[in-house]
Design a protein around this motif. Structure first.
Motif, mmCIF file in Angstrom:
data_model
loop_
_atom_site.group_PDB
_atom_site.id
_atom_site.type_symbol
_atom_site.label_atom_id
_atom_site.label_comp_id
_atom_site.label_asym_id
_atom_site.label_seq_id
_atom_site.Cartn_x
_atom_site.Cartn_y
_atom_site.Cartn_z
ATOM 1 N N UNK A 1 9.853 11.713 -4.121
ATOM 2 C CA UNK A 1 9.981 12.861 -4.587
ATOM 3 C C UNK A 1 10.783 12.414 -5.761
ATOM 4 N N UNK A 2 11.648 11.904 -6.241
ATOM 5 C CA UNK A 2 12.570 11.824 -7.091
ATOM 6 C C UNK A 2 11.794 10.847 -7.928
ATOM 7 N N UNK A 3 11.088 10.131 -7.787
ATOM 8 C CA UNK A 3 10.380 8.963 -8.893
ATOM 9 C C UNK A 3 9.375 8.222 -8.169
ATOM 10 N N UNK A 4 8.510 9.184 -8.435
ATOM 11 C CA UNK A 4 6.527 8.507 -7.630
ATOM 12 C C UNK A 4 5.963 7.089 -8.351
ATOM 13 N N UNK A 5 5.394 6.653 -7.720
ATOM 14 C CA UNK A 5 4.671 5.660 -8.102
ATOM 15 C C UNK A 5 3.529 5.999 -8.399
ATOM 16 N N UNK A 6 2.498 4.630 -7.898
ATOM 17 C CA UNK A 6 1.306 4.348 -7.572
ATOM 18 C C UNK A 6 1.192 4.028 -6.820
ATOM 19 N N UNK A 7 1.289 4.486 -5.368
ATOM 20 C CA UNK A 7 1.488 4.250 -4.187
ATOM 21 C C UNK A 7 1.039 5.096 -2.860
ATOM 22 N N UNK B 1 0.576 -1.426 -0.382
ATOM 23 C CA UNK B 1 0.164 0.037 -0.122
ATOM 24 C C UNK B 1 0.699 1.407 0.272
ATOM 25 N N UNK B 2 1.765 1.433 0.555
ATOM 26 C CA UNK B 2 2.634 2.585 0.911
ATOM 27 C C UNK B 2 3.865 2.652 -0.347
ATOM 28 N N UNK B 3 4.002 1.421 -0.771
ATOM 29 C CA UNK B 3 5.264 1.442 -1.452
ATOM 30 C C UNK B 3 6.318 1.001 -0.835
ATOM 31 N N UNK B 4 6.842 0.050 0.129
ATOM 32 C CA UNK B 4 8.197 -0.380 0.543
ATOM 33 C C UNK B 4 8.747 -0.464 -0.021
ATOM 34 N N UNK B 5 9.822 -0.954 -0.965
ATOM 35 C CA UNK B 5 10.634 -1.722 -1.670
ATOM 36 C C UNK B 5 10.358 -3.000 -0.757
ATOM 37 N N UNK B 6 10.579 -4.136 -1.274
ATOM 38 C CA UNK B 6 10.125 -5.146 -0.634
ATOM 39 C C UNK B 6 11.685 -6.365 -0.295
ATOM 40 N N UNK B 7 12.909 -5.053 -0.567
ATOM 41 C CA UNK B 7 14.018 -5.796 -0.064
ATOM 42 C C UNK B 7 13.880 -4.674 1.449
ATOM 43 N N UNK B 8 13.615 -3.914 1.488
ATOM 44 C CA UNK B 8 14.062 -3.170 2.769
ATOM 45 C C UNK B 8 12.676 -3.732 3.537
ATOM 46 N N UNK B 9 11.983 -3.964 3.477
ATOM 47 C CA UNK B 9 11.007 -4.077 4.224
ATOM 48 C C UNK B 9 11.430 -5.249 5.459
#
Ligand code: HEM
Length: 421
Positions: A207-213, A158-166
């Motif tokens: 901010x640099x590269x927004x997504x759909x999250x 939902x938030x767009x947290x990259x899976x590798x960081x979770x």
């Protein structure tokens, strides 16, 4: 002379782990009482259903603790991670509350929640695959392997947290949410610093590269509609509110069902009843035993008791949801209860924004688990289960839940339920 007040919170393990008897006794004395918190501060606890509902709805009872207590010359201790992360919708009153809630609500429109269902089902199934690999008779930890990672994966999507960081973010949050008495231990300070630095970097990246999250939605509103402090605070609050509570509903709910085999069998036989059962499990197991702290801005009368201005108020959802004047046979788990009016998601303007998502997650979690493992059983004595969350006031969940899954049904043919009216 110091006033003698009953202690509230910081309970011995027997009460913290199973607080309902204590809640009921206190409610029977009086639905609204002055108490002393574990940190020494006096507060008012509201236990009766009607008084609790009224307290959650009354605009004279503020959520802006810092402002209301500062005005009265008092201070509340800022928890970790500190002021920069505490300016979110659950800590403010209108008009700021209205503005912040409206912005975040964009991510919670029904279509967006419904669109998450396939992802939630995929996460639940893959977690079951991992647990099942240990074999049908192995003891597995359902909290670590299922109840936590499921909502954690969903909030990450939902938030767009990259899976590798979770994983590392999750580890930090676990340390922070375990709770402690007195000053925070070094590992909590370290976890808090890690979260702060990480969320700042993540926001910069969006901010640099927004997504759909959701983070990108909030970043787009930054400056115009919300400050950077409000943006970071909202993220922090959503992550906390969005995973720990749901994990507790799943874990606490599984224990309650295993302790009530006839209710469990009724669900296995008719999974269409799972949505209604989730509400009853929320009522019965109190994953959020108290709403977050509030403060009176002027005198307020609740349940016949007048609370003066500038006093802290703690609404005990766990007691209200078992108020015998509101729920017949309140101490009985009955998945057939139909009125759905329990206060597990709160009430009034701060009613849980994530309730539809939480309900969907819990429904999928129970559906997947019960359809795959009809022989699921506890692998520990009920009294030996380890409950967590420090003072036991706002969160109530299990540190671990050892179970044996038993033989699995074919996951290629999951039960997709139709709602039973
Ligand atoms: C079963 C799981 C959940 C439970 C039991 C729960 C419970 C609650 C309760 C009791 C409140 C009101 C607190 C108060 O008035 O002091 C609340 C507020 C909130 N919850 Fe939940 N929650 C759950 C899941 C979620 C999820 C999954 C999200 C988001 C992803 C979420 C986001 C929020 C937000 C943003 C608020 C603040 C609303 C406001 O101040 O207007 N919750 N929740």
């Amino acid at each position: 002379m110091t006033e003698t007040l009953a202690a509230w919170g910081g309970w011995e393990p027997a009460i913290r782990d199973d607080p309902f008897g204590h809640f009921a006794e206190t409610l029977a004395q009086c639905p609204v009482q002055r108490v002393r918190l574990a940190d020494g501060h006096p507060a008012w606890v509201v236990l009766g259903y009607d008084a609790a509902r009224q307290a959650l709805y009354d605009p004279r009872i503020s959520k802006d603790m810092l402002a209301a207590l500062a005005e009265a010359g008092d201070v509340v201790a800022e928890g970790l991670p500190g002021p920069e992360f505490s300016r979110h919708m659950l800590n403010v009153d209108p008009p700021h509350h209205t503005r912040l809630r409206r912005l975040v609500s964009r991510a919670f429109v029904p279509g967006r929640i419904a669109a998450l269902e396939p992802a939630i089902r995929a996460i639940a199934s893959s977690l079951c695959d991992e647990l099942e690999a240990a074999g049908p008779d192995a003891t597995v930890d359902l909290v670590e392997g299922y109840a936590y990672p499921l909502p954690w994966g969903v909030i990450g999507e939902l938030l767009g947290i990259p899976p590798a960081d979770r994983p590392r973010l999750h580890a930090w949050f676990q340390v922070l949410l375990t709770g402690w008495a007195g000053d925070p231990p070094p590992e909590a300070v370290q976890a808090s610093d890690g979260i702060v630095a990480y969320l700042r970097e993540l926001v910069d990246a969006k901010r640099r590269s927004p997504g759909d999250d959701l983070i990108s939605v909030l970043v787009a509103a930054e400056d115009d509609a919300l400050t950077t402090q409000e943006l970071l605070s909202s993220l922090f609050q959503l992550i906390v509110a969005g995973h720990d509570t749901t994990a507790s509903v799943i874990g606490n709910g599984v224990v309650a069902l295993l302790e009530h085999p006839s209710q469990l069998q009724a669900l296995v036989a008719d999974p269409g009843r799972i949505s209604a059962a989730v509400d009853e499990l929320m009522r019965f197991t109190a994953p959020v035993p108290h709403a977050t702290f509030r403060v009176t801005t002027e005198p307020v009368t609740l349940g016949g008791v007048t609370i003066p201005a500038h006093e802290q108020v703690l609404v005990c959802l766990g007691a209200a949801n078992r108020d015998p004047d509101r729920f017949p046979a309140a101490d009985v788990l009955d998945i057939g209860r139909s009125d759905g009016q329990n206060l597990g998601f709160g009430h009034g303007i701060h009613y849980c924004l994530g309730a539809p998502l939480a309900r969907l997650e819990a429904k999928v979690a129970f559906e997947t688990l019960l359809s795959r493992y009809p022989g699921l059983r506890l692998a520990a004595e009920r009294d030996a289960l380890a409950w967590t969350h420090g003072d036991g006031l706002v969160l109530r969940g299990l540190a671990s839940l050892p179970v044996v899954l038993g033989p699995a049904r074919d996951p290629a043919n999951p039960i997709e339920t139709k709602e039973t009216p």
